[in-house]
Design a protein around this motif. Structure first.
Motif, PDB file in Angstrom:
ATOM      1  N   ASN A  38       0.825  -1.200   0.000  1.00 35.09           N
ATOM      2  CA  ASN A  38       0.000   0.000   0.000  1.00 35.09           C
ATOM      3  C   ASN A  38       0.863   1.256   0.000  1.00 35.09           C
ATOM      4  O   ASN A  38       0.511   2.263  -0.627  1.00 35.09           O
ATOM      5  N   LEU A  39       2.005   1.201   0.707  1.00 35.20           N
ATOM      6  CA  LEU A  39       2.918   2.341   0.727  1.00 35.20           C
ATOM      7  C   LEU A  39       3.462   2.629  -0.670  1.00 35.20           C
ATOM      8  O   LEU A  39       3.456   3.787  -1.126  1.00 35.20           O
ATOM      9  N   ILE A  40       3.904   1.582  -1.342  1.00 35.32           N
ATOM     10  CA  ILE A  40       4.424   1.748  -2.705  1.00 35.32           C
ATOM     11  C   ILE A  40       3.328   2.252  -3.639  1.00 35.32           C
ATOM     12  O   ILE A  40       3.539   3.163  -4.455  1.00 35.32           O
ATOM     13  N   PHE A  41       2.131   1.679  -3.510  1.00 37.42           N
ATOM     14  CA  PHE A  41       0.996   2.090  -4.334  1.00 37.42           C
ATOM     15  C   PHE A  41       0.655   3.566  -4.093  1.00 37.42           C
ATOM     16  O   PHE A  41       0.390   4.316  -5.039  1.00 37.42           O
ATOM     17  N   THR A  42       0.690   3.993  -2.834  1.00 39.26           N
ATOM     18  CA  THR A  42       0.381   5.389  -2.502  1.00 39.26           C
ATOM     19  C   THR A  42       1.420   6.337  -3.082  1.00 39.26           C
ATOM     20  O   THR A  42       1.080   7.426  -3.578  1.00 39.26           O
ATOM     21  N   ILE A  43       2.692   5.949  -3.029  1.00 35.90           N
ATOM     22  CA  ILE A  43       3.755   6.771  -3.629  1.00 35.90           C
ATOM     23  C   ILE A  43       3.505   6.951  -5.118  1.00 35.90           C
ATOM     24  O   ILE A  43       3.637   8.063  -5.664  1.00 35.90           O
ATOM     25  N   ILE A  44       3.099   5.869  -5.792  1.00 40.69           N
ATOM     26  CA  ILE A  44       2.810   5.943  -7.232  1.00 40.69           C
ATOM     27  C   ILE A  44       1.610   6.855  -7.496  1.00 40.69           C
ATOM     28  O   ILE A  44       1.640   7.710  -8.395  1.00 40.69           O
ATOM     29  N   ILE A  45       0.557   6.690  -6.702  1.00 40.98           N
ATOM     30  CA  ILE A  45      -0.665   7.487  -6.876  1.00 40.98           C
ATOM     31  C   ILE A  45      -0.385   8.968  -6.644  1.00 40.98           C
ATOM     32  O   ILE A  45      -0.843   9.840  -7.406  1.00 40.98           O
ATOM     33  N   VAL A  46       0.360   9.285  -5.573  1.00 45.04           N
ATOM     34  CA  VAL A  46       0.681  10.681  -5.265  1.00 45.04           C
ATOM     35  C   VAL A  46       1.562  11.279  -6.360  1.00 45.04           C
ATOM     36  O   VAL A  46       1.368  12.434  -6.766  1.00 45.04           O
ATOM     37  N   SER A  47       2.521  10.504  -6.856  1.00 46.69           N
ATOM     38  CA  SER A  47       3.379  10.970  -7.954  1.00 46.69           C
ATOM     39  C   SER A  47       2.546  11.283  -9.191  1.00 46.69           C
ATOM     40  O   SER A  47       2.750  12.316  -9.853  1.00 46.69           O
ATOM     41  N   LEU A  48       1.601  10.392  -9.502  1.00 50.23           N
ATOM     42  CA  LEU A  48       0.712  10.621 -10.638  1.00 50.23           C
ATOM     43  C   LEU A  48      -0.134  11.873 -10.419  1.00 50.23           C
ATOM     44  O   LEU A  48      -0.350  12.663 -11.348  1.00 50.23           O
ATOM     45  N   GLY A  49      -0.582  12.069  -9.189  1.00 49.10           N
ATOM     46  CA  GLY A  49      -1.363  13.251  -8.863  1.00 49.10           C
ATOM     47  C   GLY A  49      -0.587  14.539  -9.101  1.00 49.10           C
ATOM     48  O   GLY A  49      -1.129  15.520  -9.626  1.00 49.10           O
TER      49      GLY A  49
END
Length: 427
Positions: A38-49
């Motif tokens: 979930n941490l890795i996924f959140t980093i990806i999502i925030v980067s995309l944001g």
């Protein structure tokens, strides 16, 4: 050309909404076995944001609570980096740099996430803010569903994921009598208990009174079955805080207090013949007397902090330095003792960031509380925002999750609720 730019900006924000709904749905997963993913996924999502946000030719808009948090965490990153540089002269572990970088990355993730959510909150529509809060409510309801299913699974030998559901720190006979603890899909009861309360306050906004009562009763049952002193004390402290700071009618306060007293008396009568009360009192006695491992860790860290030199007391030992406690302190600990957190956020901040770190964080809490408190009399949304903030503060007393996505998720919900409540009151 102006209309073309406006259209592009509009489309970016429409797509951006999905990113924030995903954040609302995934934040609490840091309490589960999916925490690293979930941490890795959140980093990806925030980067995309951020990629989508930078395509919009407008400055960031940040509310007061977010400004305070970003400033406090930026200060912690700076202090933690400088302090660890000094502590690294003593630390012998070759992986110390990697461990520090990983913790610093999660701190920077929190800053980035709050910045992104605050900017989106100030620009998006009321409908989108409501969807965000509903997504947060849905994920807490899903946790509650799994908690109820877990109870059924324990009683009918149905399959369920592995969690710390055994009652630790008690004799075998009492453990067998008590049964297993409810954790939902979280790793252990103390990880899950804050989510229960957050779900109740989100339900307070959206559910009709009859459905809310059902939701509250089920949540109360789950809290009891967690067999967690943290959950029990959380509920007591939260009730007192809500009665003191809740800005609603005094008659309603009296009615709620009497209802809860009656509920407590019924619970005491129901469990008078069982080991639940004895278990709670024994655990509480062990925690307060220093006989439990958790209280031992707290006493070790507190003792080492007050025995430190003045520089370490002011600036701390550096980010994630608690992993090297035995090397950085003169306190005698159990040989097998390995810990990276104390399960008390204030004590963690004292060790890692010193008196300055504690001051910076408490300043954020006090000013943010003032902001939330004076808005809480507007409507149900701002009142729920205040209650979630109070729950957040209480959680910090027995959980040290200041670098987890759940911690940031709670802050984001406070930011969104505060903004949503203010805007609804102006309609």
């Amino acid at each position: 050309m102006k209309s073309l730019n406006y259209s592009r900006t509009n489309n970016n924000y429409k797509f951006n909404n999905i990113i924030f709904y995903i954040i609302a749905l995934t934040g609490p997963l840091s309490t589960t076995f999916l925490d690293k993913y979930n941490l890795i996924f959140t980093i990806i999502i925030v980067s995309l944001g951020f990629v989508l946000r930078f395509r919009v030719p407008m400055p960031f808009q940040v509310d007061n609570i977010s400004k305070l948090f970003i400033c406090s965490y930026s200060c912690l990153v700076l202090i933690g980096t400088l302090s660890l540089f000094i502590s690294s002269l003593v630390i012998t572990d070759s992986n110390a740099l990697i461990n520090t970088i990983s913790r610093t990355v999660t701190l920077l993730l929190g800053i980035s996430l709050v910045l992104l959510v605050s900017d989106w909150t100030s620009r998006t529509s009321i409908d989108n803010l409501q969807i965000f809060i509903k997504c947060s409510f849905y994920i807490t309801t899903l946790f509650l569903f799994f908690a109820v299913y877990q109870y059924v699974a324990f009683n009918f030998n149905l399959p369920f994921i592995e969690t710390r559901s055994y009652a630790y720190g008690v004799e075998y006979s009492m453990r067998e009598s008590l049964g297993l603890r409810l954790t939902s899909i979280s790793r252990e009861p103390n990880f899950y208990s804050p989510i229960i309360f957050e779900g109740v306050f989100l339900a307070f906004i959206y559910l009709r009174r009859s459905l809310f009562v059902v939701f509250l009763v089920i949540s109360g049952f789950v809290i009891v079955k967690t067999l967690s002193t943290g959950a029990y004390l959380h509920s007591m402290l939260l009730l007192c805080a809500c009665m003191v700071f809740g800005r609603f009618d005094k008659k309603y306060k009296i009615m709620v207090s009497l209802s809860l007293i009656v509920f407590l008396l019924i619970a005491l009568f129901y469990y008078s013949e069982s080991n639940v009360i004895n278990y709670f009192l024994n655990k509480l006695s062990a925690e307060t007397s220093g006989d439990s491992y958790r209280s031992l860790v707290l006493s070790w860290i507190a003792s080492a902090f007050f025995d430190s030199n003045i520089i370490k007391m002011i600036f701390g030992n550096g980010t994630n330095s608690l992993m090297y406690f035995s090397e950085l302190s003169n306190v005698n600990v159990i040989d097998s003792a390995v810990f990276s957190i104390s399960n008390n956020l204030i004590l963690d901040f004292a060790w890692d960031y010193g008196i300055i770190g504690i001051f910076v964080f408490l300043l954020f809490v006090l000013i943010a509380f003032k902001e939330v408190y004076f808005s809480s009399g507007r409507n149900q949304v701002t009142l729920a925002c205040l209650f979630i903030f109070l729950s957040f503060c209480i959680t910090c007393l027995y959980r040290s999750e200041y670098t987890t996505t759940h911690f940031y998720w709670v802050l984001c919900n406070i930011i969104v609720l505060n903004n949503l409540g203010r805007r609804l009151s102006k309609r």
